[in-house]
Design an enzyme around this catalytic site. Structure first.
Site, mmCIF file in Angstrom:
data_model
loop_
_atom_site.group_PDB
_atom_site.id
_atom_site.type_symbol
_atom_site.label_atom_id
_atom_site.label_comp_id
_atom_site.label_asym_id
_atom_site.label_seq_id
_atom_site.Cartn_x
_atom_site.Cartn_y
_atom_site.Cartn_z
ATOM 1 N N SER A 47 0.859 -1.183 0.000
ATOM 2 C CA SER A 47 0.000 0.000 0.000
ATOM 3 C C SER A 47 0.892 1.229 0.000
ATOM 4 O O SER A 47 2.104 1.132 0.254
ATOM 5 C CB SER A 47 -0.882 -0.017 1.260
ATOM 6 O OG SER A 47 -1.467 1.239 1.512
ATOM 7 N N TYR A 62 -2.266 -1.556 10.520
ATOM 8 C CA TYR A 62 -2.236 -1.681 9.063
ATOM 9 C C TYR A 62 -0.941 -1.098 8.500
ATOM 10 O O TYR A 62 -0.298 -1.700 7.631
ATOM 11 C CB TYR A 62 -3.451 -0.977 8.471
ATOM 12 C CG TYR A 62 -3.702 -1.262 7.015
ATOM 13 C CD1 TYR A 62 -4.235 -2.485 6.608
ATOM 14 C CD2 TYR A 62 -3.439 -0.307 6.045
ATOM 15 C CE1 TYR A 62 -4.483 -2.745 5.269
ATOM 16 C CE2 TYR A 62 -3.688 -0.555 4.699
ATOM 17 C CZ TYR A 62 -4.206 -1.785 4.321
ATOM 18 O OH TYR A 62 -4.450 -2.037 2.992
#
Length: 252
Positions: free
Chosen positions: A139, A152
């Site tokens: 990401s 995350y």
């Protein structure tokens, strides 16, 4: 000849928006695909729309070693040794300060990405042909920090580390290892997170992100899928140990 003509591919998180977009793209590029997901109903719905001659499915939790070994064995039994692994499965966590972050949720998020990625590579590599490709879903938060989502962000940074170490470890087999790093994508996963974020920042988080992305919009799952297929194919034959930013210039 198509980019993945006859190549055997495994996609974890295959029932999610990016996962199923990638399964479809791999099929369009000539591959044979085993889609893996822990949600049996969602996986069955995806499989019902695909060519059964070139697709297979396995319900599995990627954090479980026995289930991981089983879906790789199933793939090899169905299609032969593996050429491409897209390590895509993972969950998001709540948005809140680290001092308030629930420890059990932290463990779940990190396990889904980090342990899941570790097990996928550990048990997938012995079943791979030399000259193959592993693509790991990271990401933009795998290369930069954002507040309020410590699990995350940490997990995606860890996957970047896994990729870099593994790229050197398996280079002698001509197996390439890279991450794909999307900015916000127009899918349910992101829109759900944005609902929570909108409350925290006091404005529409989707619009906020569009203002931060130089191209002025969220990405589409299909755009990530095509980036994965590029890294999976011989077109990226000398690309390993890298993060491909699919971010509309967000991290430029």
């Amino acid at each position: 000849m198509s980019d993945l003509d006859g190549k055997v591919c495994v996609v974890t998180g295959g029932a999610g928006s990016i996962g199923q977009a990638t399964v479809r793209a791999m099929l369009a590029h000539g591959g044979k695909v085993m889609a893996v997901d822990k949600n049996p109903d969602a996986l069955a719905a995806v499989m019902a729309t695909l060519d059964p001659a070139r697709t297979g499915s396995a319900v599995a939790d990627v954090t479980d070693a026995a289930q991981t070994r089983a879906y790789f064995a199933r793939t090899v039994e169905r299609f032969g040794k593996i050429d491409v692994i897209f390590c895509n499965a993972g969950i998001d966590g709540p948005l809140m300060p680290i001092t308030e972050y629930p420890e059990d949720l932290f463990d779940r998020v990190v396990a889904s990405h980090v342990r899941g990625g570790f097990l996928t590579c550990k048990y997938g590599l012995p079943q791979m042909n030399d000259g193959g490709s592993i693509v790991i879903m990271s990401s933009i938060v795998g290369v930069r920090g954002v507040p309020g989502n410590c699990s995350y962000v940490m997990a995606k940074h860890a996957l970047t580390g896994l990729m870099r170490g593994l790229a050197r470890e398996v280079a002698h087999r001509a197996i390439r290892v890279n991450t794909v790093n999307p900015a916000p994508i127009d899918n349910e996963f992101m829109r759900t997170a944005e609902k929570t974020m909108s409350v925290l920042i006091g404005r529409d988080a989707g619009e906020f992100f569009d203002e931060q992305i130089p191209m002025g919009r969220h990405g589409q799952p299909e755009e990530v899928a095509e980036a994965v297929c590029f890294l999976a194919s011989a077109r990226s034959s000398f690309t390993s140990g890298n993060s491909l930013m699919v971010d509309g210039g967000f991290c430029a």
